[in-house]
Design a protein around this motif. Structure first.
Motif, PDB file in Angstrom:
ATOM      1  N   SER A  98      98.243  33.368 -43.968  1.00  0.00           N
ATOM      2  CA  SER A  98      99.659  33.585 -44.320  1.00  0.00           C
ATOM      3  C   SER A  98      99.906  33.587 -45.817  1.00  0.00           C
ATOM      4  N   GLY A  99      98.863  33.333 -46.614  1.00  0.00           N
ATOM      5  CA  GLY A  99      99.025  33.363 -48.058  1.00  0.00           C
ATOM      6  C   GLY A  99      99.504  32.056 -48.664  1.00  0.00           C
ATOM      7  N   GLN A 100      99.512  30.987 -47.874  1.00  0.00           N
ATOM      8  CA  GLN A 100      99.895  29.683 -48.392  1.00  0.00           C
ATOM      9  C   GLN A 100      98.735  29.080 -49.189  1.00  0.00           C
ATOM     10  N   ASN A 101      99.048  28.310 -50.213  1.00  0.00           N
ATOM     11  CA  ASN A 101      98.033  27.652 -51.053  1.00  0.00           C
ATOM     12  C   ASN A 101      98.128  26.148 -50.831  1.00  0.00           C
ATOM     13  N   ASN A 120     104.402  22.798 -49.633  1.00  0.00           N
ATOM     14  CA  ASN A 120     105.135  21.586 -49.278  1.00  0.00           C
ATOM     15  C   ASN A 120     104.549  21.079 -47.965  1.00  0.00           C
ATOM     16  N   THR A 121     103.700  20.061 -48.031  1.00  0.00           N
ATOM     17  CA  THR A 121     102.906  19.669 -46.860  1.00  0.00           C
ATOM     18  C   THR A 121     103.742  19.310 -45.631  1.00  0.00           C
ATOM     19  N   LYS A 151     103.705  36.155 -34.097  1.00  0.00           N
ATOM     20  CA  LYS A 151     103.462  37.037 -35.236  1.00  0.00           C
ATOM     21  C   LYS A 151     102.958  36.201 -36.409  1.00  0.00           C
ATOM     22  N   ILE A 152     102.183  36.844 -37.290  1.00  0.00           N
ATOM     23  CA  ILE A 152     101.735  36.176 -38.502  1.00  0.00           C
ATOM     24  C   ILE A 152     102.011  37.096 -39.678  1.00  0.00           C
ATOM     25  N   ASN A 153     102.478  36.504 -40.780  1.00  0.00           N
ATOM     26  CA  ASN A 153     102.828  37.261 -41.977  1.00  0.00           C
ATOM     27  C   ASN A 153     101.650  37.212 -42.939  1.00  0.00           C
ATOM     28  N   LEU A 154     100.778  38.221 -42.901  1.00  0.00           N
ATOM     29  CA  LEU A 154      99.563  38.220 -43.700  1.00  0.00           C
ATOM     30  C   LEU A 154      99.882  38.213 -45.192  1.00  0.00           C
ATOM     31  N   ALA A 155      99.317  37.221 -45.881  1.00  0.00           N
ATOM     32  CA  ALA A 155      99.532  37.062 -47.327  1.00  0.00           C
ATOM     33  C   ALA A 155     101.005  36.956 -47.685  1.00  0.00           C
ATOM     34  N   GLY A 156     101.838  36.641 -46.685  1.00  0.00           N
ATOM     35  CA  GLY A 156     103.277  36.550 -46.916  1.00  0.00           C
ATOM     36  C   GLY A 156     103.928  37.902 -47.126  1.00  0.00           C
ATOM     37  N   LYS A 157     103.232  38.994 -46.717  1.00  0.00           N
ATOM     38  CA  LYS A 157     103.729  40.335 -47.016  1.00  0.00           C
ATOM     39  C   LYS A 157     103.850  41.253 -45.803  1.00  0.00           C
ATOM     40  N   VAL A 158     102.917  41.144 -44.867  1.00  0.00           N
ATOM     41  CA  VAL A 158     102.869  42.103 -43.758  1.00  0.00           C
ATOM     42  C   VAL A 158     102.855  41.356 -42.433  1.00  0.00           C
ATOM     43  N   ASN A 159     103.844  41.597 -41.591  1.00  0.00           N
ATOM     44  CA  ASN A 159     103.933  40.966 -40.279  1.00  0.00           C
ATOM     45  C   ASN A 159     103.145  41.763 -39.250  1.00  0.00           C
TER      46      ASN A 159
END
Length: 473
Positions: free
Chosen positions: A73-76, A81-82, A97-105
């Motif tokens: 999901s592009g989280q670091n 925020n744990t 659904k998953i948002n790949l890299a926070g960009k593509v669902n």
């Protein structure tokens, strides 16, 4: 052999496991980067991952599945925020659904697209995983990664540590190298490490990095002693640092870290009380680790409480309280960790818990001896003593969770580190019959000989001897 920065060994991480959480998280990010660099996220139709060996057997308990979801999901893990992680995971599962890299669902079914292979191993390492992607044109690619300890990721032909491994002015790949260079340059061990570290970063950045780690250590311990309740995972393990902290402070109030530290320092200096504080510090860190908290990986998450406990002990209960003492401790401890990384392992899946708690105890013993004024020979002797008395320590977590026996084991490792330092400080290293290099080799041979069921699989030892019912996962 190239040198490893101490900030690759001691670094900011997230619980509960460096091998099973941080490593897969990093691998998921690397796979997404591969797609972005060579293909296109917009054309991704499906994505999935297969988890093998130890990653499958203890994956749920270590949050491997969660780490994969967050990495894709592009989280670091250094900035997320744990407390928000459970909500983000539930969103993926519920919306499918998953948002790949926070960009593509894209569509994503948790039970279909994360697969656990409990009886299969990939050939390169026990912690193996394979990512798969299918594009809209039906083209498919896959890539296997291996989590080799401390959050490091390898493939069969490359290792993420190589990104930062370089040749330093005075390479130290074994204890003999350290002694030779210290004597040649008339330097203390921490001074030699500082010299070499400047091959990666200028002095100001090294100081900043070390003090940032120290800040995170204090914050992690403070968070841990101020949280009560039951740890997640289903074992119903009660947090103990909170009650122990209140008892040792006689219920005194405080409102910030500095006030708390002043109260701890003035709470008494008898042996029993200091011993309990050391245990409290270690428990606090590893209770945070067990709860997906932000911790310091040193050299792994399962062993993340040892160095913080020993360093805070030195800061509060000895006269070694300056920023220089903190920096010298971390430089020395980190250098010892690199020796184990290069010549043995820091992965419990490869070497059992001797590779985690044993290494962290050796690192802490060395760091403490350095700031207490020990010679380079005494520093290495302290590390050797600490590891010698962890040889053969197995990794047998109940329920695959980094809780029993892991949390208490950090307190034991911290006490052993301090004892090893005390012995070394009162000894003549010329009389030592076992060297640090020899004990590292012995540890590696022990790892090779150890039955696989004692290497973070939850198939031996306490994990099967103690009848425990997991109420939730």
């Amino acid at each position: 052999m190239k040198s490893i920065s101490i900030f690759e060994i001691i670094k900011i991480g997230i619980g509960p496991s460096s091998s099973h959480t941080m490593g897969p998280w990093n691998a998921a990010e690397l796979f997404i980067k591969l797609i972005v660099d060579k293909y296109s996220l917009d054309n991704v139709k499906e994505i999935s991952v297969d988890l093998y060996g130890s990653l499958a057997k203890t994956g749920i308990g270590h949050g491997t599945d969660i780490a994969v979801l967050m990495g894709l999901s592009g989280q670091n893990f250094k900035t997320i925020n744990t407390p928000s992680i459970p909500e983000l995971v539930d969103l993926i599962k519920n919306e499918k659904k998953i948002n790949l890299a926070g960009k593509v669902n894209i569509d994503f079914l948790y039970k279909r697209d994360i697969r656990f292979h409990y009886k299969e191993l990939l050939p390169f390492h026990p912690n193996g995983m394979t990512f798969h992607v299918t594009f809209n044109n039906q083209e498919k690619i896959e890539k296997s990664y291996y989590s080799v300890g401390g959050g490091f990721i390898s493939t069969e032909d490359e290792n993420t540590i190589e990104e930062h491994a370089i040749k330093t002015p005075y390479p130290c790949h074994c204890a003999k190298d350290i002694i030779k260079n210290c004597n040649k340059l008339s330097l203390r061990l921490s001074e030699l490490v500082l010299w070499n570290e400047q091959a990666w970063n200028p002095l100001e950045q090294i100081v900043s990095n070390a003090l940032e780690i120290w800040r995170n250590i204090k914050e992690c311990i403070y968070e841990g002693v101020n949280k009560e309740g039951i740890l997640p995972g289903g074992l119903k393990v009660k947090r103990r640092a909170f009650d122990l902290n209140n008892k040792l402070l006689d219920g005194k109030d405080y409102s910030n870290i500095d006030e708390w530290m002043r109260l701890v320092k003035s709470s008494g200096t008898n042996f029993t009380k200091i011993n309990k504080w050391i245990s409290c510090f270690a428990l606090a860190v590893n209770e945070e680790n067990a709860s997906f908290g932000r911790i310091i990986t040193a050299p792994t998450n399962g062993a993340s409480g040892v160095i913080p406990a020993v360093l805070l002990y030195a800061h509060l209960f000895t006269r070694r309280r300056t920023e220089k003492h903190i920096i010298d401790f971390l430089l020395t401890a980190g250098e010892i960790g690199t020796l184990f990384k290069k010549n043995a392992t820091i992965s419990a899946a490869m070497g059992g818990c001797q590779a985690e708690i044993g290494v962290s105890s050796a690192m802490a013993a060395a760091g403490l001896t350095e700031i207490m004024g020990g010679s380079p020979e005494q520093v290495l002797m302290a590390a050797e003593i600490a590891m010698e008395h962890h040889l053969g320590l197995t990794c047998d977590p109940i329920g695959g969770l980094v809780q029993i026996p892991c949390i208490e084991r950090n307190a034991m490792g911290a006490i052993k580190a301090i004892t090893a330092s005390n012995i070394a400080m009162e000894s003549n290293p010329e009389n030592a019959r076992v060297s640090l290099d020899e004990v590292i080799q012995s540890m590696w041979q022990t790892a090779l000989d150890m039955n696989s069921k004692y290497k973070e699989t939850s198939e031996g030892g306490l994990a099967v001897s103690i009848p425990v019912t997991i109420a939730e996962c």
